[in-house]
Design a protein around this motif. Structure first.
Motif, PDB file in Angstrom:
ATOM      1  N   GLN A  56       0.825  -1.205   0.000  1.00 60.90           N
ATOM      2  CA  GLN A  56       0.000   0.000   0.000  1.00 60.90           C
ATOM      3  C   GLN A  56       0.866   1.265   0.000  1.00 60.90           C
ATOM      4  N   PHE A  57       0.290   2.331  -0.560  1.00 60.63           N
ATOM      5  CA  PHE A  57       1.007   3.609  -0.640  1.00 60.63           C
ATOM      6  C   PHE A  57      -0.003   4.751  -0.646  1.00 60.63           C
ATOM      7  N   VAL A  58       0.492   5.950  -0.349  1.00 62.85           N
ATOM      8  CA  VAL A  58      -0.302   7.179  -0.448  1.00 62.85           C
ATOM      9  C   VAL A  58       0.564   8.245  -1.094  1.00 62.85           C
ATOM     10  N   LEU A  59       0.030   8.901  -2.134  1.00 63.24           N
ATOM     11  CA  LEU A  59       0.721   9.996  -2.810  1.00 63.24           C
ATOM     12  C   LEU A  59      -0.084  11.274  -2.645  1.00 63.24           C
ATOM     13  N   LYS A  60       0.586  12.349  -2.281  1.00 60.08           N
ATOM     14  CA  LYS A  60      -0.074  13.641  -2.199  1.00 60.08           C
ATOM     15  C   LYS A  60      -0.011  14.321  -3.557  1.00 60.08           C
ATOM     16  N   VAL A  61      -1.154  14.799  -4.030  1.00 59.87           N
ATOM     17  CA  VAL A  61      -1.233  15.484  -5.318  1.00 59.87           C
ATOM     18  C   VAL A  61      -0.911  16.962  -5.102  1.00 59.87           C
ATOM     19  N   PRO A  62       0.145  17.487  -5.736  1.00 65.71           N
ATOM     20  CA  PRO A  62       0.552  18.867  -5.468  1.00 65.71           C
ATOM     21  C   PRO A  62      -0.417  19.912  -5.988  1.00 65.71           C
ATOM     22  N   GLU A  63      -1.094  19.600  -7.111  1.00 70.42           N
ATOM     23  CA  GLU A  63      -1.979  20.583  -7.740  1.00 70.42           C
ATOM     24  C   GLU A  63      -2.883  19.855  -8.724  1.00 70.42           C
ATOM     25  N   LEU A  64      -4.090  20.364  -8.897  1.00 67.04           N
ATOM     26  CA  LEU A  64      -4.982  19.773  -9.887  1.00 67.04           C
ATOM     27  C   LEU A  64      -4.341  19.854 -11.269  1.00 67.04           C
ATOM     28  N   GLY A  65      -4.575  18.841 -12.099  1.00 65.50           N
ATOM     29  CA  GLY A  65      -3.994  18.829 -13.437  1.00 65.50           C
ATOM     30  C   GLY A  65      -3.814  17.420 -13.948  1.00 65.50           C
ATOM     31  N   ARG A  66      -2.920  17.282 -14.887  1.00 63.01           N
ATOM     32  CA  ARG A  66      -2.631  15.982 -15.471  1.00 63.01           C
ATOM     33  C   ARG A  66      -1.233  15.544 -15.071  1.00 63.01           C
ATOM     34  N   TYR A  67      -1.086  14.242 -14.770  1.00 66.81           N
ATOM     35  CA  TYR A  67       0.188  13.692 -14.335  1.00 66.81           C
ATOM     36  C   TYR A  67       0.409  12.317 -14.958  1.00 66.81           C
ATOM     37  N   THR A  68       1.668  11.908 -14.954  1.00 69.08           N
ATOM     38  CA  THR A  68       2.013  10.549 -15.355  1.00 69.08           C
ATOM     39  C   THR A  68       2.380   9.786 -14.088  1.00 69.08           C
ATOM     40  N   LEU A  69       1.524   8.838 -13.694  1.00 68.62           N
ATOM     41  CA  LEU A  69       1.770   8.041 -12.499  1.00 68.62           C
ATOM     42  C   LEU A  69       2.660   6.857 -12.857  1.00 68.62           C
ATOM     43  N   MET A  70       3.761   6.705 -12.116  1.00 68.37           N
ATOM     44  CA  MET A  70       4.739   5.653 -12.393  1.00 68.37           C
ATOM     45  C   MET A  70       4.877   4.734 -11.182  1.00 68.37           C
ATOM     46  N   ALA A  71       5.221   3.485 -11.457  1.00 69.22           N
ATOM     47  CA  ALA A  71       5.563   2.539 -10.390  1.00 69.22           C
ATOM     48  C   ALA A  71       6.663   1.630 -10.915  1.00 69.22           C
ATOM     49  N   SER A  72       7.682   1.397 -10.097  1.00 67.62           N
ATOM     50  CA  SER A  72       8.799   0.572 -10.540  1.00 67.62           C
ATOM     51  C   SER A  72       9.355  -0.235  -9.382  1.00 67.62           C
ATOM     52  N   PHE A  73       9.931  -1.370  -9.722  1.00 66.20           N
ATOM     53  CA  PHE A  73      10.593  -2.222  -8.749  1.00 66.20           C
ATOM     54  C   PHE A  73      11.544  -3.138  -9.525  1.00 66.20           C
ATOM     55  N   ILE A  74      12.687  -3.434  -8.924  1.00 65.80           N
ATOM     56  CA  ILE A  74      13.705  -4.241  -9.594  1.00 65.80           C
ATOM     57  C   ILE A  74      13.113  -5.577 -10.036  1.00 65.80           C
ATOM     58  N   GLY A  75      13.355  -5.908 -11.296  1.00 67.32           N
ATOM     59  CA  GLY A  75      12.877  -7.181 -11.833  1.00 67.32           C
ATOM     60  C   GLY A  75      11.512  -7.116 -12.473  1.00 67.32           C
ATOM     61  N   TYR A  76      10.908  -5.900 -12.483  1.00 65.92           N
ATOM     62  CA  TYR A  76       9.583  -5.732 -13.077  1.00 65.92           C
ATOM     63  C   TYR A  76       9.603  -4.619 -14.127  1.00 65.92           C
ATOM     64  N   LYS A  77       8.688  -4.712 -15.081  1.00 65.65           N
ATOM     65  CA  LYS A  77       8.523  -3.644 -16.054  1.00 65.65           C
ATOM     66  C   LYS A  77       7.952  -2.411 -15.360  1.00 65.65           C
ATOM     67  N   THR A  78       8.395  -1.259 -15.807  1.00 69.62           N
ATOM     68  CA  THR A  78       7.896  -0.009 -15.232  1.00 69.62           C
ATOM     69  C   THR A  78       6.444   0.213 -15.639  1.00 69.62           C
ATOM     70  N   PHE A  79       5.631   0.547 -14.662  1.00 70.72           N
ATOM     71  CA  PHE A  79       4.209   0.832 -14.885  1.00 70.72           C
ATOM     72  C   PHE A  79       4.037   2.320 -15.134  1.00 70.72           C
ATOM     73  N   SER A  80       3.193   2.674 -16.094  1.00 73.85           N
ATOM     74  CA  SER A  80       2.954   4.076 -16.421  1.00 73.85           C
ATOM     75  C   SER A  80       1.506   4.279 -16.822  1.00 73.85           C
ATOM     76  N   VAL A  81       0.889   5.337 -16.329  1.00 74.56           N
ATOM     77  CA  VAL A  81      -0.484   5.657 -16.719  1.00 74.56           C
ATOM     78  C   VAL A  81      -0.693   7.163 -16.628  1.00 74.56           C
ATOM     79  N   GLU A  82      -1.369   7.716 -17.616  1.00 69.66           N
ATOM     80  CA  GLU A  82      -1.716   9.129 -17.605  1.00 69.66           C
ATOM     81  C   GLU A  82      -3.029   9.299 -16.838  1.00 69.66           C
ATOM     82  N   ILE A  83      -3.042  10.236 -15.907  1.00 77.37           N
ATOM     83  CA  ILE A  83      -4.258  10.466 -15.126  1.00 77.37           C
ATOM     84  C   ILE A  83      -4.571  11.959 -15.077  1.00 77.37           C
ATOM     85  N   GLU A  84      -5.840  12.262 -15.050  1.00 79.62           N
ATOM     86  CA  GLU A  84      -6.295  13.636 -14.877  1.00 79.62           C
ATOM     87  C   GLU A  84      -6.932  13.760 -13.499  1.00 79.62           C
TER      88      GLU A  84
END
Length: 402
Positions: A56-84
């Motif tokens: 589990q994790f919690v991320l604070k959003v600095p400002e309303l807008g669009r961001y690219t959310l990433m997740a990574s860990f050794i041995g895994y493909k990097t996860f990426s998703v565009e979110i508004e």
């Protein structure tokens, strides 16, 4: 190896809490086991978190807008998703990570090692840049870079076997950059590179250094492309000292047609200038017609032409959608060109910072300054300052201005 980015589209489910947060869980996409110590962050920002033992994790959003959310860990493909994120609510995201089978891209199997130093210098100048901030940068693991030069296409390719660790001592940032691709085409004078940066604030050694970093960040931000898009979103172009005009390149009516110039040059080049000597002097007999057509060839094919001034947001956008397509000349009146700028006129003729932006397709405007870089192409000042060594994180907040 070139990391594969798994791009997904996810539905963000609003929670009950009224806050600007994203929470969720990271787990193995095959076994569904939670992954501890995974890195979750917004690309191109300083905002990040680490998953706990339950994933589990919690991320604070600095400002309303669009961001690219990433997740990574050794041995895994990097996860990426565009979110508004356009409402102040808590959202829940489940992130499955897929095991990564590492494989070196085929083009780099025969990487050019003999000219590595020269290729690295070229890479550094085009990727990190040549600005004052860029010159203070250092890539700590530069040997992770491979280069390949295709002599037929005259194209330099770059690849990193691991994320590049870049220290920017001028602005006070550590940047972890996952380089996806780098391609410099000499024939077309075209540069393309894509990647995912993550920023971390460096710890200042003194209050003086902290103040210097703060001042320099403000100087880099003001007049930048992020500053422009934020100003456009909030309809504060003139208030933030941006002058925007329609820009056109029109055929030079004072220049002969290209086909005629080529034909005449082929004709007169056959009769080369002749050399004769008279005593100790060498006399060159030139062909006046040849000189004339050489002068015609040197004239610009196109001339710059300015259209109407873009004063308000509604001149180019409907709501938050930028509908304008074509070229805009964007002048920042808040500062002159840097003394390091390659196109600098000789003092005292320094100009204001001028950029030509080609908007290829409609794009959406966001309050945090996010923009779809694939929909734009810039030339001029932003083309020089937009390198990795001169950019700020998307969550940078200037003290007094947008």
């Amino acid at each position: 190896m070139l990391r594969i980015i798994t791009v997904c589209y996810i539905v963000l489910i609003p929670g009950a809490c009224f806050a600007q947060n994203i929470k969720g869980k990271v787990f193995d996409g095959i076994s569904v086991a939670p992954i501890e110590y995974a890195n979750i962050y917004f690309a191109n920002t300083t905002i990040g978190a680490t998953s706990n033992a339950d994933g589990q994790f919690v991320l604070k959003v600095p400002e309303l807008g669009r961001y690219t959310l990433m997740a990574s860990f050794i041995g895994y493909k990097t996860f990426s998703v565009e979110i508004e994120i356009l409402t102040k609510e808590t959202f829940e995201v489940n992130i499955p990570l897929i095991p990564d089978v590492r494989q070196l891209p085929e083009i780099f199997v025969n990487a050019d090692t003999s000219d590595w130093e020269e290729n690295y210098r070229i890479f550094f100048d085009h990727f990190i840049g040549t600005t004052k901030a860029s010159k203070s940068c250092a890539i700590k693991n530069k040997k992770a870079l491979n280069f390949y030069f295709d002599p037929y296409d005259r194209t330099l390719y770059g690849h990193a076997r691991e994320p590049l660790i870049i220290f920017n001592d001028y602005l006070g940032y550590k940047i972890t950059y996952e380089l996806i691709s780098f391609k410099l085409e000499y024939k077309q004078s075209k540069l393309e590179y894509f990647g995912i940066p993550r920023f971390e604030l460096m710890i200042p050694k003194s209050r003086n250094e902290e103040n210097k970093w703060s001042k320099r960040r403000g100087e880099v931000y003001r007049g930048s492309i992020y500053h422009f898009f934020k100003s456009l979103y909030h309809d504060q172009l003139s208030g933030n000292e941006f002058k925007v005009q329609e820009f056109f390149r029109v055929p030079n009516q004072d220049r002969l047609p290209e086909e005629l110039i080529r034909k005449k040059l082929d004709q007169f080049m056959k009769d080369r200038p002749k050399l004769t000597t008279s005593g100790n002097k060498t006399i060159i007999h030139t062909n006046d017609s040849l000189d004339y057509y050489l002068q015609e060839r040197n004239k610009p094919k196109y001339l710059d032409s300015l259209g109407v001034d873009i004063i308000n947001k509604n001149h180019v956008a409907i709501g938050d959608s930028l509908f304008y397509k074509g070229n805009l000349k964007i002048t920042y009146l808040g500062a002159k060109e840097s003394s390091d700028y390659p196109n600098l006129r000789r003092p005292p003729y320094r100009e204001y910072q001028n950029t030509v932006m080609n908007i290829l397709s409609s794009l959406k405007l966001y309050p945090n300054g996010y923009y779809d870089y694939s929909s734009t192409f810039v030339q001029g000042y932003w083309g020089w300052t937009g390198t990795v060594g001169n950019i700020l994180p998307l969550d940078y907040e200037p003290k007094k201005q947008l």
